[in-house]
Design an enzyme around this catalytic site. Structure first.
Site, short mmCIF file in Angstrom:
data_model
loop_
_atom_site.label_atom_id
_atom_site.label_comp_id
_atom_site.label_asym_id
_atom_site.label_seq_id
_atom_site.Cartn_x
_atom_site.Cartn_y
_atom_site.Cartn_z
N GLY B 18 -50.09 -35.06 53.43
CA GLY B 18 -50.14 -34.45 54.77
C GLY B 18 -51.54 -33.95 55.09
O GLY B 18 -52.43 -33.97 54.24
N LYS B 43 -43.83 -42.39 49.23
CA LYS B 43 -45.20 -42.81 48.91
C LYS B 43 -45.42 -42.88 47.39
O LYS B 43 -46.56 -42.94 46.92
CB LYS B 43 -46.22 -41.89 49.57
CG LYS B 43 -46.07 -41.93 51.09
CD LYS B 43 -47.30 -41.51 51.84
CE LYS B 43 -47.11 -41.78 53.34
NZ LYS B 43 -48.11 -41.14 54.18
N ILE B 97 -47.21 -22.26 50.33
CA ILE B 97 -48.21 -21.89 51.34
C ILE B 97 -47.57 -21.90 52.74
O ILE B 97 -47.97 -21.14 53.61
CB ILE B 97 -49.38 -22.91 51.32
CG1 ILE B 97 -49.96 -23.06 49.90
CG2 ILE B 97 -50.47 -22.51 52.31
CD1 ILE B 97 -50.48 -21.81 49.27
N GLU B 99 -46.05 -21.67 56.32
CA GLU B 99 -45.84 -20.51 57.18
C GLU B 99 -44.69 -20.81 58.13
O GLU B 99 -44.55 -21.94 58.58
CB GLU B 99 -47.12 -20.26 57.98
CG GLU B 99 -47.03 -19.06 58.90
CD GLU B 99 -48.31 -18.84 59.70
OE1 GLU B 99 -49.30 -19.55 59.44
OE2 GLU B 99 -48.29 -17.97 60.57
N TYR B 160 -59.74 -12.22 51.79
CA TYR B 160 -61.06 -12.84 51.70
C TYR B 160 -62.14 -11.79 51.97
O TYR B 160 -63.15 -11.73 51.28
CB TYR B 160 -61.24 -13.99 52.69
CG TYR B 160 -60.16 -15.05 52.71
CD1 TYR B 160 -59.22 -15.16 51.69
CD2 TYR B 160 -60.08 -15.95 53.77
CE1 TYR B 160 -58.24 -16.12 51.73
CE2 TYR B 160 -59.10 -16.93 53.81
CZ TYR B 160 -58.17 -17.00 52.79
OH TYR B 160 -57.20 -17.96 52.85
N GLU B 210 -49.75 -3.74 53.90
CA GLU B 210 -49.72 -3.60 55.35
C GLU B 210 -48.41 -2.95 55.75
O GLU B 210 -47.53 -2.71 54.93
CB GLU B 210 -49.92 -4.96 56.03
CG GLU B 210 -48.85 -5.98 55.73
CD GLU B 210 -49.19 -7.38 56.25
OE1 GLU B 210 -50.37 -7.75 56.30
OE2 GLU B 210 -48.26 -8.10 56.62
N HIS B 248 -47.66 -11.38 61.12
CA HIS B 248 -46.82 -11.64 59.96
C HIS B 248 -45.38 -11.27 60.28
O HIS B 248 -45.13 -10.21 60.84
CB HIS B 248 -47.27 -10.81 58.75
CG HIS B 248 -48.55 -11.28 58.14
ND1 HIS B 248 -49.33 -10.47 57.35
CD2 HIS B 248 -49.18 -12.47 58.19
CE1 HIS B 248 -50.39 -11.14 56.93
NE2 HIS B 248 -50.33 -12.37 57.44
#
Lengths: 380, 289
Positions: B18, B43, B97, B99, B160, B210, B248
């Site tokens: 992808g 594949k 990963i 979302e 980051y 958070e 989020h």
């Protein structure tokens, strides 16, 4: 996504839960016509995405059709917790022998759906939970097996003593669980669940919240989204794949990533400013998103300065820089911009911006201070 | 040393052909990750970039190539099943990963993964990186450096930011883990803190939380009761209005629960040094080391 009471009731009806009839009116005349169709007293209920409607005067009993028109006129246009009432639900008034509460909610702590029932219905369940927690019965639904029939009966026995009502309530609880699952809800409440003087158990109020992530799978639920109940800018942002929430400050924020966006807003406040919005342009590298973001932010008349905080990972700084340049060509931006870009393709981005007459910074604290100062009218 | 991933990590990429999967596979290989296989149904038999064999199923990637870790880049609608497939195939560490995974999907995934003894990180997370050794996910390799600090976070780009500031100040990391911003996730703060406490090379931990939920409060109690290493904490979302989802899916204050103030208070009460700004991490970590 929030849906209105009348929409939640449609979902419950479709799953076989006894819910009295009701129709939505947007004018007193419509409310009168609906009420005269039912005959007898009706309840006129504000349809807004917030709780506490009754306390705010948004739910009124009307004796007849003419009275329904009057009550609707009073409620339509009313503000409840900052939301304007655009619609009312008109529904026949029910005779009530007792009121209970039935709810199911996605519980993060137990990583499962949890049912809560209480014979103390018709009141704010948070207050019951605080003042008499023993009045609430809870059940964690094991995600591997779902709600078992005897568990539904057990919850119903916590509400009623008569097996006739218990069986009706257990059936409603199971159907509520099915409706909740089918709609992809994170919360579904019936408050109150009533028993009529004839011994019938019915849901006369309903509330549902839907998981935004499930909407692709339930298009009929997504079609219930009421864009008139949210600021137009939020609709526009969602259509463009941006996550935007309007706030009351004057520093417009464009950030990549939700956590960094929140931290940026917090830092604006820390340095004496007020953020005008939360805006996450997401992880992709599409200059169009930047253009839309700038359109949305500059449409807010309160915004006095615009702050970009981009940490390039997947997002490429040069794409964001191109978006900023493109946006300033397409629309007139009459407010000062402070830009911080660091990470992937940072040098290219700084060059692109320099060519277009913008300065770019690399430090988050510095750019936030600059944006706050610009909003306050100074440049340094 | 490190936590969760190291030189023995043999990675299979689910969704390798992808757009996101192929881009990040190249980045991971370039960083030094041992990418042993890819999976894209239909594949099987192809080679990705002439170097990574592609299979139709995760089972084949495990039996043919000895994969022990997987990373999931498939679209949200299929992500839950991809995680289930990896767990069923005997993968020990699954990093999702993707979302936008529906919460009702995750509710079924979590007990399944646990019963099979696998560890899930995510979904909706940037993955993890052991500087200089291995990265699984999308964290940019150029902002990290090897060193004594463990980092765990619910965010992507905010991680980051913090990691970059640490690296710039000469403070390297053992492992940086992004656990994801969704309400239902696999590995949580406590799991990571426990692993960092047990890792002999980790001498301090940065925890980036958070608004929303109570994971940070639970983590704070863990730090107080079970950790000997210094922990520095930050909470994003002090200016967030209640009842609104801040990007989020998990970042929402409901009632009075899940506010930044409540979480920062829990941190302070449990002996966690609180960073008011991301820039405060450097000084607080230096003081703790």
């Amino acid at each position: 996504m929030n849906i209105h009471e009348y929409q939640a009731k449609e979902i419950l009806r479709a799953h076989g839960i006894p819910v009295p009839p009701g129709e939505v009116a947007t004018s007193p005349e419509e409310a009168e016509a609906i009420a005269s169709k039912y005959g007898g007293p009706v309840v006129v209920k504000a349809q807004v995405h917030t709780g506490g409607r009754g306390k705010a005067g948004g739910v009124k009993l009307a004796d007849d059709a003419a009275d329904a028109a009057e009550k609707a006129a009073a409620i339509l246009g009313m503000e409840i917790k900052g939301l304007t009432v655009e619609k009312v639900l008109v529904t026949p008034a029910e005779e009530i022998a007792s009121e209970a509460y039935v709810g199911i909610v996605m519980d993060r702590a137990s990583q499962a759906d949890v049912f809560m029932v209480s014979s103390e219905g018709g009141v704010d369940i948070e207050e019951v939970a605080a003042s008499q927690p023993e009045a609430i019965t809870k059940l964690r639904v094991d995600p591997r097996y779902g709600l078992l029939p005897h568990q539904a009966m057990g919850l119903a026995w916590a509400l009623y003593d008569d097996v006739k009502q218990v069986r009706q309530a257990a059936s409603i609880i199971r159907k509520l669980h099915e409706a909740y699952r089918a709609a992809g809800a994170t919360l579904a409440e019936i408050n109150p669940l009533i028993v009529t003087p004839e011994g019938e158990v019915k849901a006369i109020d309903a509330k549902m919240n839907i998981d935004d992530n499930v909407l692709f799978r339930v298009p009929d639920v997504e079609a219930m989204r009421d864009t008139s109940a949210e600021p137009p800018a939020e609709t526009k942002a969602r259509d463009a794949g941006l996550s935007y929430i309007k706030l009351d400050g004057d520093v417009g924020c464009v950030v990549n990533g939700a956590g960094l966006a929140m931290a940026t807003m917090d830092m604006v406040k820390h340095y004496g400013g007020e953020p005008a919005n939360f805006l996450d342009i997401g992880g992709s590298s599409n200059p169009d998103k930047v253009v839309t973001a700038l359109e949305i932010i500059t449409a807010d008349p309160r915004v006095k300065s615009i702050l970009f905080n981009i940490f390039g990972g997947i997002t490429r700084c040069d794409d964001v820089a191109n978006g900023i340049v493109e946006a300033t060509n397409r629309i007139e931006i009459d407010r000062p911009i402070a830009i911080r870009l660091t990470g992937t393709n940072e040098e290219e981005a700084v060059e692109i911006l320099k060519q277009a007459g913008f300065a770019a910074m690399t430090d988050m604290d510095e750019v936030v201070k600059e944006a706050v100062s610009l909003a306050h009218g100074g440049s340094d | 040393m490190s936590i969760f991933i190291d030189g023995s990590t043999r990675l299979v990429v689910q969704g390798i052909t992808g757009r996101d999967g192929s881009f990040h596979t190249r980045q991971m290989i370039e960083y030094g990750t041992d990418v042993v296989a890819g999976v894209t149904p239909g594949k099987g038999g192809q080679m990705f970039d002439d170097s990574v064999p592609v299979f139709n199923t995760v089972v084949e990637a495990v039996s043919e190539r000895g994969a022990n870790t997987s990373v999931v880049y498939v679209p949200a609608a299929f992500a839950a099943d991809a995680v289930l497939e990896a767990a069923e195939a005997g993968i020990e560490l699954i990093v999702c990963i993707s979302e936008g995974v529906p919460v009702q999907d995750m509710m079924r995934v979590l007990p399944f993964v646990e019963e099979r003894g696998a560890r899930l990180i995510g979904p909706n997370c940037p993955g993890l990186i052991t500087p200089g050794v291995c990265k699984v996910g999308i964290l940019p390799g150029q902002i990290v450096a090897p060193g004594p600090v463990g980092v765990v976070s619910r965010s992507g780009t905010l991680t980051y930011e913090v990691v970059f500031q640490l690296t710039r100040a000469g403070i390297g990391q053992t492992t940086c883990v992004g656990i994801g911003g969704d309400p239902l996730i696999g590995t949580n703060f406590v799991d990571c803190l426990e692993a960092f406490e047990a890792d002999p090379d980790t001498r301090a931990v940065c925890m980036i939380g958070e608004i929303g939920g109570t994971d940070e409060q639970v983590a704070a109690e863990f730090v107080r009761d079970r950790m000997s290493k210094p922990v520095v904490g930050f909470i994003a979302g002090r200016t967030a209005p209640p009842g609104r989802r801040m990007g989020h899916a998990g970042a929402i204050i409901s009632g009075s629960e899940g506010t930044a103030d409540e979480k920062m208070r829990a941190f302070r009460e449990c002996g966690i040094a609180v960073a008011e700004l991301p820039a405060d991490f450097v000084g607080l970590v230096q003081a703790g080391l």
